[in-house]
Scaffold this motif. Structure first.
Motif, PDB file in Angstrom:
ATOM      1  N   VAL A  65      -3.423 -31.597 -72.994  1.00 15.89           N
ATOM      2  CA  VAL A  65      -4.065 -30.407 -73.785  1.00 15.89           C
ATOM      3  C   VAL A  65      -2.926 -29.808 -74.411  1.00 15.89           C
ATOM      4  N   ASP A  66      -3.176 -29.325 -75.742  1.00 15.25           N
ATOM      5  CA  ASP A  66      -2.146 -28.790 -76.728  1.00 15.25           C
ATOM      6  C   ASP A  66      -2.673 -27.594 -77.013  1.00 15.25           C
ATOM      7  N   LYS A  67      -2.294 -26.513 -76.321  1.00 15.86           N
ATOM      8  CA  LYS A  67      -2.798 -24.984 -76.592  1.00 15.86           C
ATOM      9  C   LYS A  67      -2.202 -24.641 -77.876  1.00 15.86           C
ATOM     10  N   SER A  68      -1.316 -25.049 -78.379  1.00 17.26           N
ATOM     11  CA  SER A  68      -0.817 -24.661 -79.859  1.00 17.26           C
ATOM     12  C   SER A  68      -1.653 -24.772 -80.869  1.00 17.26           C
ATOM     13  N   SER A  69      -2.401 -26.110 -80.729  1.00 15.85           N
ATOM     14  CA  SER A  69      -3.294 -26.720 -81.505  1.00 15.85           C
ATOM     15  C   SER A  69      -4.833 -26.461 -81.274  1.00 15.85           C
ATOM     16  N   LYS A  70      -4.925 -26.109 -79.934  1.00 15.06           N
ATOM     17  CA  LYS A  70      -6.270 -25.721 -79.430  1.00 15.06           C
ATOM     18  C   LYS A  70      -7.109 -27.127 -79.689  1.00 15.06           C
ATOM     19  N   TYR A  71      -6.551 -28.061 -78.880  1.00 15.90           N
ATOM     20  CA  TYR A  71      -6.904 -29.485 -78.835  1.00 15.90           C
ATOM     21  C   TYR A  71      -6.573 -30.129 -77.442  1.00 15.90           C
ATOM     22  N   ILE A  72      -7.699 -30.804 -76.922  1.00 16.54           N
ATOM     23  CA  ILE A  72      -7.565 -31.376 -75.593  1.00 16.54           C
ATOM     24  C   ILE A  72      -7.994 -32.925 -75.857  1.00 16.54           C
ATOM     25  N   SER A  73      -7.412 -33.655 -75.078  1.00 17.90           N
ATOM     26  CA  SER A  73      -8.039 -35.096 -75.263  1.00 17.90           C
ATOM     27  C   SER A  73      -8.079 -35.852 -74.031  1.00 17.90           C
ATOM     28  N   LEU A  74      -9.075 -36.896 -73.826  1.00 15.00           N
ATOM     29  CA  LEU A  74      -9.060 -37.725 -72.706  1.00 15.00           C
ATOM     30  C   LEU A  74      -8.757 -39.045 -73.112  1.00 15.00           C
ATOM     31  N   PHE A  75      -7.728 -39.793 -72.561  1.00 19.21           N
ATOM     32  CA  PHE A  75      -7.590 -41.156 -72.882  1.00 19.21           C
ATOM     33  C   PHE A  75      -7.976 -42.186 -71.649  1.00 19.21           C
ATOM     34  N   ILE A  76      -8.463 -42.997 -72.200  1.00 21.09           N
ATOM     35  CA  ILE A  76      -9.018 -44.276 -71.152  1.00 21.09           C
ATOM     36  C   ILE A  76      -8.509 -45.393 -71.381  1.00 21.09           C
ATOM     37  N   ARG A  77      -7.715 -45.715 -70.328  1.00 21.75           N
ATOM     38  CA  ARG A  77      -6.564 -47.064 -70.598  1.00 21.75           C
ATOM     39  C   ARG A  77      -7.839 -48.346 -70.063  1.00 21.75           C
ATOM     40  N   ASP A  78      -7.624 -49.455 -70.748  1.00 20.47           N
ATOM     41  CA  ASP A  78      -8.250 -50.669 -70.042  1.00 20.47           C
ATOM     42  C   ASP A  78      -9.669 -50.368 -69.800  1.00 20.47           C
ATOM     43  N   SER A  79     -10.454 -49.781 -70.880  1.00 28.76           N
ATOM     44  CA  SER A  79     -11.605 -49.320 -70.581  1.00 28.76           C
ATOM     45  C   SER A  79     -12.851 -50.559 -70.010  1.00 28.76           C
ATOM     46  N   GLN A  80     -13.737 -50.066 -69.241  1.00 32.69           N
ATOM     47  CA  GLN A  80     -14.566 -50.950 -68.497  1.00 32.69           C
ATOM     48  C   GLN A  80     -15.873 -50.792 -68.935  1.00 32.69           C
ATOM     49  N   PRO A  81     -16.786 -51.626 -68.773  1.00 34.28           N
ATOM     50  CA  PRO A  81     -18.208 -51.442 -69.110  1.00 34.28           C
ATOM     51  C   PRO A  81     -18.615 -50.197 -68.055  1.00 34.28           C
ATOM     52  N   SER A  82     -18.033 -49.834 -66.924  1.00 30.85           N
ATOM     53  CA  SER A  82     -18.677 -48.887 -66.063  1.00 30.85           C
ATOM     54  C   SER A  82     -18.116 -47.647 -66.520  1.00 30.85           C
ATOM     55  N   ASP A  83     -17.361 -47.557 -67.296  1.00 31.98           N
ATOM     56  CA  ASP A  83     -16.866 -46.158 -68.246  1.00 31.98           C
ATOM     57  C   ASP A  83     -17.876 -45.759 -69.107  1.00 31.98           C
ATOM     58  N   SER A  84     -18.968 -46.419 -69.363  1.00 35.57           N
ATOM     59  CA  SER A  84     -20.114 -46.206 -70.328  1.00 35.57           C
ATOM     60  C   SER A  84     -20.633 -44.946 -69.817  1.00 35.57           C
ATOM     61  N   ALA A  85     -20.652 -43.788 -70.633  1.00 34.97           N
ATOM     62  CA  ALA A  85     -21.298 -42.688 -69.966  1.00 34.97           C
ATOM     63  C   ALA A  85     -20.953 -41.520 -71.236  1.00 34.97           C
ATOM     64  N   THR A  86     -21.629 -40.438 -70.710  1.00 35.72           N
ATOM     65  CA  THR A  86     -21.283 -39.199 -71.721  1.00 35.72           C
ATOM     66  C   THR A  86     -20.164 -38.410 -71.154  1.00 35.72           C
ATOM     67  N   TYR A  87     -19.134 -38.164 -72.094  1.00 36.39           N
ATOM     68  CA  TYR A  87     -17.953 -37.306 -71.555  1.00 36.39           C
ATOM     69  C   TYR A  87     -18.226 -35.955 -71.925  1.00 36.39           C
ATOM     70  N   LEU A  88     -18.073 -34.944 -71.350  1.00 35.46           N
ATOM     71  CA  LEU A  88     -17.922 -33.724 -71.696  1.00 35.46           C
ATOM     72  C   LEU A  88     -16.797 -32.884 -71.182  1.00 35.46           C
ATOM     73  N   CYS A  89     -16.228 -32.173 -72.422  1.00 36.59           N
ATOM     74  CA  CYS A  89     -15.098 -31.327 -71.961  1.00 36.59           C
ATOM     75  C   CYS A  89     -15.672 -29.899 -71.672  1.00 36.59           C
ATOM     76  N   ALA A  90     -14.927 -29.217 -70.846  1.00 32.98           N
ATOM     77  CA  ALA A  90     -15.295 -27.926 -70.508  1.00 32.98           C
ATOM     78  C   ALA A  90     -13.966 -27.167 -70.286  1.00 32.98           C
ATOM     79  N   MET A  91     -14.020 -25.731 -70.343  1.00 36.95           N
ATOM     80  CA  MET A  91     -12.938 -24.945 -70.353  1.00 36.95           C
ATOM     81  C   MET A  91     -13.226 -23.576 -69.876  1.00 36.95           C
ATOM     82  N   ARG A  92     -12.222 -22.697 -69.499  1.00 37.04           N
ATOM     83  CA  ARG A  92     -12.292 -21.410 -69.199  1.00 37.04           C
ATOM     84  C   ARG A  92     -11.299 -20.512 -69.326  1.00 37.04           C
ATOM     85  N   GLY A  93     -11.281 -19.162 -69.125  1.00 35.90           N
ATOM     86  CA  GLY A  93     -10.223 -18.421 -69.355  1.00 35.90           C
ATOM     87  C   GLY A  93      -9.552 -18.220 -67.918  1.00 35.90           C
TER      88      GLY A  93
END
Lengths: 112, 112
Positions: A65-93
């Motif tokens: 999370v980089d709040k100064s840039s208002k930017y969030i990331s998810l990194f997946i290392r050594d990706s596997q076929p089982s990681d195949s999916a839709t990824y949703l970001c979500a946030m709250r105050g």
């Protein structure tokens, strides 16, 4: 401007690749950031949860999370076929905030 | 683990029918939510509830109503189903304001 922007993809990577998924947001009041994984025809499941800026690691997954840039990331290392999916970001105050604001999701395919 | 159970995985209903979608959670969560999910539109909040017999409209409440007579059960009602209500419906619950949601597996509703 939408509150949360997320590239819908689709994103296709070979098995073993490092995957980077991202969201940008406009509301500076957001303090809690989450990533959900949704397999086809299933409900989303909570994958990672972070508060404020910084990194959080869980196995092959790292949330950033980089709040100064208002930017969030998810990194997946050594990706596997089982990681195949839709990824949703979500946030709250913070205090008084009741609801999550979701990105539209990025569809990821990891090719064997 | 928290379980959120939606009574039907697939439903086919006729235009004009009154449709009930049921959701039950087993971990005494105060907060419950109904979303619909459509390709390209992401998750859209229909209604939510923070307590028994309490309900609040979300972003797209038109054509829907809800009922929460008991803490564990949150029902979504389509008063007179229309074809534009064909969608994936997702129920979610949360324990307090600082954690993410737990989603059910979803109900894929087709209105013909």
């Amino acid at each position: 401007q939408k509150e949360v922007e997320q590239d819908p993809g689709p994103l296709s990577v070979p098995e073993g690749a490092i995957v980077s998924l991202n969201c940008t947001y406009s509301n500076s009041a957001f303090q809690y950031f989450m990533w959900y994984r949704q397999y086809s025809r299933k409900g989303p499941e909570l994958l990672m949860y972070t508060y404020s800026s910084g990194n959080k690691e869980d196995g092959r997954f790292t949330a950033q999370v980089d709040k100064s840039s208002k930017y969030i990331s998810l990194f997946i290392r050594d990706s596997q076929p089982s990681d195949s999916a839709t990824y949703l970001c979500a946030m709250r105050g913070g205090a008084g905030s009741y609801q999550l604001t979701f990105g539209k999701g990025t569809k990821l395919s990891v090719i064997p | 683990d928290v379980k959120v159970t939606q009574s039907s995985r697939y439903l086919v209903k006729r235009t004009g029918e009154k449709v009930f979608l049921e959701c039950v959670q087993d971990m005494d969560h105060e907060n419950m939510f109904w979303y619909r999910q459509d390709p390209g539109l992401g998750l859209r909040l229909i209604y939510f509830s923070y307590d028994v017999k309490m309900k609040e409209k979300g972003d797209i409440p038109e054509g829907y109503s809800v009922s929460r007579e008991k803490k564990e059960r949150f029902s979504l009602i389509l008063e007179s189903a229309s074809t534009n209500q064909t969608s994936m419906y997702l129920c979610a619950s949360s324990h307090d304001r600082w954690y993410g949601y737990t989603f059910g597996s979803g109900t894929r509703l087709t209105v013909v």
